[in-house]
Enzyme design. Structure first.
Site, PDB file in Angstrom:
ATOM      1  N   GLU A 213       0.886  -1.177   0.000  1.00 48.38           N
ATOM      2  CA  GLU A 213       0.000   0.000   0.000  1.00 48.38           C
ATOM      3  C   GLU A 213       0.917   1.218   0.000  1.00 48.38           C
ATOM      4  O   GLU A 213       1.446   1.598   1.041  1.00 48.38           O
ATOM      5  CB  GLU A 213      -0.909  -0.003   1.242  1.00 48.38           C
ATOM      6  CG  GLU A 213      -1.827  -1.219   1.362  1.00 48.38           C
ATOM      7  CD  GLU A 213      -3.090  -1.122   0.503  1.00 48.38           C
ATOM      8  OE1 GLU A 213      -3.204  -0.172  -0.294  1.00 48.38           O
ATOM      9  OE2 GLU A 213      -3.945  -1.997   0.634  1.00 48.38           O
ATOM     10  N   CYS A 247      -2.316   9.496   2.628  1.00 50.54           N
ATOM     11  CA  CYS A 247      -1.826   8.909   1.370  1.00 50.54           C
ATOM     12  C   CYS A 247      -2.728   9.232   0.196  1.00 50.54           C
ATOM     13  O   CYS A 247      -2.261   9.360  -0.929  1.00 50.54           O
ATOM     14  CB  CYS A 247      -1.682   7.397   1.514  1.00 50.54           C
ATOM     15  SG  CYS A 247      -3.223   6.596   1.987  1.00 50.54           S
TER      16      CYS A 247
END
Ligand code: NAD
Length: 460
Positions: A213, A247
């Site tokens: 990720e 993010c």
């Protein structure tokens, strides 16, 4: 690479525990999830305090984006676990008959979860919830950068589970290097693309599957046909939440030239509405996590391009919500993922030019598009690739348990959340069951002409 006996010992204990089969029982998984939820709530004050000490995260944001995120995921998992575990019956092929076929979600074994610091609770415990649901043991390595939260996570997990089932190993990159030198059954890594490469390289030695990720520069396209007030509010929220250290935050705005000036005015208005005239004094505005990131961000700000904010305070690691105008791709701020409260604004006249700019760069983790036009939506969706997309809002795509979350290309591989997260930590084992009552000789040698004719019949 260094391989310590301490890690080896923990791994051996976990392997033995996994082999007992205890983690496979649905009641065991359910109890573990309930215990985790109970302790998350019981320990909430400690966790909230740790997050505040680490980067002044407001209790509201910590509850919304960390605790509630996990407890909701636990509730959803508890509700659906029985159906996820149930073997999936599928038809057997004509050539297999008589037979039955099914797919069974088998636990992988020992999972290594390595977290990033920006949502330190969610990024370690959310994959843990899926790993528990899938019947695995786990080792968690929270980020050392948010050190107080790392301690709080270790304390919580230590109370909840025996270390042969789930344990936390704290530390920095040396600890990660040691951990990844060992064999795991999956590594779930959240962090930068740079470290993602290190993880994948080490995992390759053991053929350990990885979920990465990662991050990237997530664009936010704004067309002229939108509700400007709501758009500015949603962009400002998505960018400045957690002080831009998200993010999937909109990294930069690509806006149609005709509405840029009006948008900048609105963004300023929204920042003031959110954080007052002096955001440094706002209890709702987080700070930059450490001096390294503070200096990194400051060095990317070009003062002559700042149109909103720009103020900073090294002592408190405060950087005001900042907007830069007249930005080009040659500017420092556009070189890498910003991961802070700075919003560069780039303008375009022709949507195709905006699409071309996105496609000339690595595939982003998220893409945002604000438009009311179906044709524009479809054009952008088919012409670009990104981990996920949110139309007419920011960040909200991550809230759904039904939508897989993950990157593509440089922004990552593999997915998490909901049933898909459960699948990430399971092996989809195919099982074919035949009986003894019929055993046609067709497939066995000698391959006579009549047998060949039978198979040739299907070759059309
Ligand atoms: P990072 O890659 O620096 O650190 C992540 C983890 O890797 C930490 O636990 C750290 O201890 C370890 N690590 C750091 N350097 C290492 C090295 N040289 N060798 C081995 N291990 C090392 O990332 P970060 O600064 O914690 O997080 C920011 C990045 O994470 C951003 O790029 C952001 O976009 C990304 N991120 C992605 C997601 C997602 O879900 N896709 C979520 C949050 C953050």
């Amino acid at each position: 690479m260094l391989v310590t006996t301490k890690t080896e010992e923990i791994l051996q204990k976990q392997r033995c525990f996994f082999q007992t089969g205890k983690t496979r029982a649905i009641d065991f998984r359910r109890e573990a999830l309930k215990t985790l939820k109970h302790l998350l709530i019981a320990d909430r004050e400690k966790i909230l305090l740790a997050l505040k000490q680490d980067f002044n995260k407001s209790n509201f944001e910590s509850i919304e984006t960390e605790l509630l995120f996990c407890t909701r995921q636990i509730d959803y998992t508890l509700k659906n676990l029985k159906s996820w575990i149930k073997p999936d019956k599928v038809p057997a092929s004509l050539f297999q008959l008589p037979a039955s076929a099914r797919i069974v979600a088998e636990p992988l074994g020992i999972i290594l979860i390595i977290g990033a610091w920006n949502y330190p609770v969610q990024l370690t415990l959310s994959p843990l919830i899926s790993a528990i649901a899938a019947g695995n043991c786990a080792i968690i390595k929270p980020s050392e950068i948010t050190s107080r939260t790392s301690v709080a996570i270790a304390h919580l997990i230590g109370q909840a589970f025996p270390s042969e089932y789930i344990t936390v190993i704290e530390g920095g990159k040396d600890i990660v290097r040691d951990l990844i030198a060992h064999k795991f059954d999956r590594i779930f890594f959240t962090g930068s693309s740079r470290v993602g490469q290190i993880i994948m390289e080490a995992a390759a030695k053991h053929l350990t599957p990885v979920t990465l990720e990662l991050g990237g520069k997530s664009p936010c396209i704004i067309e002229p046909d939108i509700d400007l007030d709501i758009t500015a509010r949603r962009v400002a929220w998505g960018k400045f939440l957690n002080c831009g250290q998200t993010c999937i935050a909109p990294d930069y705005v690509l806006i149609h030239r005709s509405i840029k000036t009006a948008f900048l005015k609105k963004i300023q208005e929204k920042i003031e509405q959110f954080y007052g005239s002096d955001p440094e004094r706002s209890p709702d505005y987080a700070k930059i996590v450490n001096d390294f990131h503070f200096q990194r961000l400051l060095s990317a700000i070009e003062p002559q391009k700042v149109v909103i904010g720009g103020k900073s305070n090294a002592e408190t690691r405060y950087i005001a919500p900042t907007v830069m105008d007249g930005v080009t791709w040659d500017d420092r701020i556009m070189e890498e993922e910003i991961f802070g409260p700075i919003l560069p604004v780039l303008e375009y006249e022709d949507l195709e030019a905006a699409i071309a700019q996105i496609n000339a760069r690595p595939k982003p983790l998220a893409l945002y598009l604000f438009t009311n036009k179906k044709k524009t939506r479809e054009r952008v969706l088919q012409a670009t690739s990104s981990g996920n997309v949110c139309l007419n809002d920011t960040l909200m795509q991550i809230v759904s348990e039904h939508l897989p979350f993950g990157g593509v290309g440089e922004s990552g591989m593999g997915t998490s959340h909901g049933k898909i997260g459960f699948n990430t930590f399971s092996h989809q084992k195919s099982i074919l069951q035949r009986s003894f009552w019929l055993d046609l000789p067709l497939r066995y040698p000698p391959y006579t002409e009549i047998k060949a004719k039978f198979f040739n019949f299907f070759l059309r």
